[in-house]
Design a protein around this motif. Structure first.
Motif, short mmCIF file in Angstrom:
data_model
loop_
_atom_site.label_atom_id
_atom_site.label_comp_id
_atom_site.label_asym_id
_atom_site.label_seq_id
_atom_site.Cartn_x
_atom_site.Cartn_y
_atom_site.Cartn_z
N GLU A 1 55.76 52.34 27.55
CA GLU A 1 55.22 51.47 28.59
C GLU A 1 56.25 51.30 29.70
N VAL A 2 55.79 51.29 30.93
CA VAL A 2 56.66 51.19 32.10
C VAL A 2 56.79 49.73 32.52
N ASP A 3 58.00 49.36 32.91
CA ASP A 3 58.25 48.02 33.44
C ASP A 3 57.34 47.81 34.65
N PRO A 4 56.56 46.71 34.66
CA PRO A 4 55.65 46.47 35.79
C PRO A 4 56.34 46.49 37.15
N ALA A 5 57.61 46.06 37.21
CA ALA A 5 58.31 46.03 38.49
C ALA A 5 58.51 47.43 39.06
N ALA B 1 56.33 50.02 38.31
CA ALA B 1 55.09 50.76 38.05
C ALA B 1 54.61 51.56 39.26
N LYS C 1 61.00 52.94 34.82
CA LYS C 1 61.91 52.16 33.98
C LYS C 1 61.12 51.75 32.74
N LEU C 2 61.48 52.33 31.60
CA LEU C 2 60.71 52.12 30.38
C LEU C 2 61.13 50.83 29.69
N LEU C 3 60.14 50.13 29.16
CA LEU C 3 60.42 48.91 28.41
C LEU C 3 61.02 49.22 27.05
N HIS D 1 48.14 47.77 32.01
CA HIS D 1 49.45 48.28 31.63
C HIS D 1 49.67 49.65 32.29
#
Length: 413
Positions: free
Chosen positions: A237-241, A243, A254-256, A279
């Motif tokens: 999952e990618v960091d929403p900031a 995305a 930037k991967l969580l 997501h």
């Protein structure tokens, strides 16, 4: 009893005798140290030799040595062996390390051609060589959660053996030039020529799931052995900031958390039914080749990033009916509307629209979404005809195409 005087050798006395017979001076006395002085001397000598618990006195100096790594593991991905382990945080003195140790990675091939891990302390250092070093300042870039993941890229010659090449890895850490830690546990594996990299990975968002498809690459000429065993899909999952930037350029993702295996596929397509709307996902695919009981993965495909946005409206409401309710004593005329309920799991409700012109959708009558497939219009005028349409709305705010028209005339007075 007083000591007898001794004469100084070689000098005659008053009687003309030599010193060997009787010296003219009193004998020198021998003084024994007093008990208190002896104790103080002993304590000073002990403090000098062995140190003292007092912080003001010197303590013995020796190099700080980290405890050895005990959970080293190794796996092959493409032409790389990925080493995973936990960094030590204490020394052999059971004291916390004040800094990040550097890492030394050693690699060797077993002398007997077997991938069995040697016992700790076995004399196998003669064939081991220093393969890589991670400076203490660079360790953080290999941090994956609580563990370190380091990729050791292999030379093509080490992957050319059709029956595989056995390798053994150990790591040592150090915070002092004087002495490194003891060897880690040994991680042994057999490496093979990997399958070719997957090409042309794509992802498409459908109403029910993201769909991935790709092209299977042919093995390079000269590579033999192994049996094609499908594909493995990886997801993170990618960091929403990050995305928005990642969708257009996956290298900006930037991967969580690190990518994890999601599923395996025998073909070149996969539907990710475990996704969630809202997501953003990072995908890559690896081809698999089977060598006996060993499965070898190709390098990662070029990744793709998908923002799983729900842009899909519910189905059009069906069977809309409008019935005129005449005015009675104390009540005005009204219109009763009903329709068939929608079955979408993310349905939020309905909107009802009214117009006096069949070609126009008109205005929405409800202020809030209707949870049930019914509505009563109390604002009609006697003698007029009205045209009603209904729209279904999901939880993402998507509204369906409006239903077919339900026409009704309000009776005159």
């Amino acid at each position: 009893m007083p000591l007898e005087p001794q004469r100084r050798r070689g000098l005659p006395d008053a009687a003309g005798t030599r010193a060997s017979e009787s010296p003219p001076f009193p004998a020198e006395r021998t003084f024994l140290p007093m008990p208190g002085y002896k104790a103080a001397l002993t304590m000073a000598l002990g403090a000098f030799l062995f140190g003292c618990a007092s912080p003001e006195l010197p303590t013995p100096r020796h190099p700080i040595v980290p405890v050895p790594v005990i959970d080293l593991s190794a796996r092959q991905t493409g032409d790389t062996v990925v080493l995973t382990f936990t960094m030590p945080t204490t020394s052999t003195d059971q004291q916390p390390l004040t800094g990040t140790p550097s890492v030394e990675i050693y690699r060797n091939a077993p002398a007997q051609g077997s991938a069995t891990a040697p016992k700790r302390g076995a004399k196998n250092k003669g064939t081991a060589r220093l393969a890589n070093t991670i400076p203490s300042g660079a360790v953080e870039q290999y941090q994956r959660g609580a563990r370190i993941e380091f990729p050791d890229k292999l030379d093509p010659s080490e992957l050319s053996n059709e029956s595989g090449t056995d390798l053994i890895y150990i790591v040592r850490t150090r915070v002092s030039r004087a002495k490194a830690s003891a060897d880690s546990n040994a991680a042994a594996l057999r490496v093979y020529s990997p399958p070719a990299t997957v090409r042309d990975l794509r992802v498409t968002m459908t109403e029910t799931a993201p769909v991935l498809d790709w092209s299977a690459s042919e093995q390079p000429s000269g590579v033999t052995g192994g049996k094609a065993a499908g594909f493995r899909i990886y997801r993170a999952e990618v960091d929403p900031a990050a995305a928005d930037a990642a969708v257009s350029d996956p290298s900006q993702a930037k991967l969580l958390a690190p990518t994890e295996p999601l599923a395996q596929s025998a073909g070149t397509e996969y539907r990710d039914t475990s996704f969630q709307f809202g997501h953003t996902y990072f995908y890559s695919v690896r081809a698999l080749t089977q060598f006996g009981t060993e499965t070898v993965e190709s390098p990662d495909s070029i990744p793709v990033v998908l923002a799983a946005k729900d842009i899909f409206p519910p189905a059009i409401p069906q069977d809309v009916e409008a019935v005129s309710v005449p005015a009675t004593n104390g009540t005005s005329a009204s219109i009763e509307l009903t329709w068939t309920i929608n079955t979408e799991p993310d349905l939020a409700g309905y909107n009802v629209y009214r117009s006096e012109n069949a070609a126009m959708p008109g205005q929405r009558l409800n202020n809030e979404l209707l949870s049930a497939p019914t509505f009563r219009d109390m604002s009609v005028m006697p003698g007029k005809s009205y045209f009603y349409r209904v729209g279904a709305v999901d939880q993402s705010g998507n509204e369906s195409t409006l239903s077919s028209i339900a026409e009704v005339q309000v009776p005159g007075r």
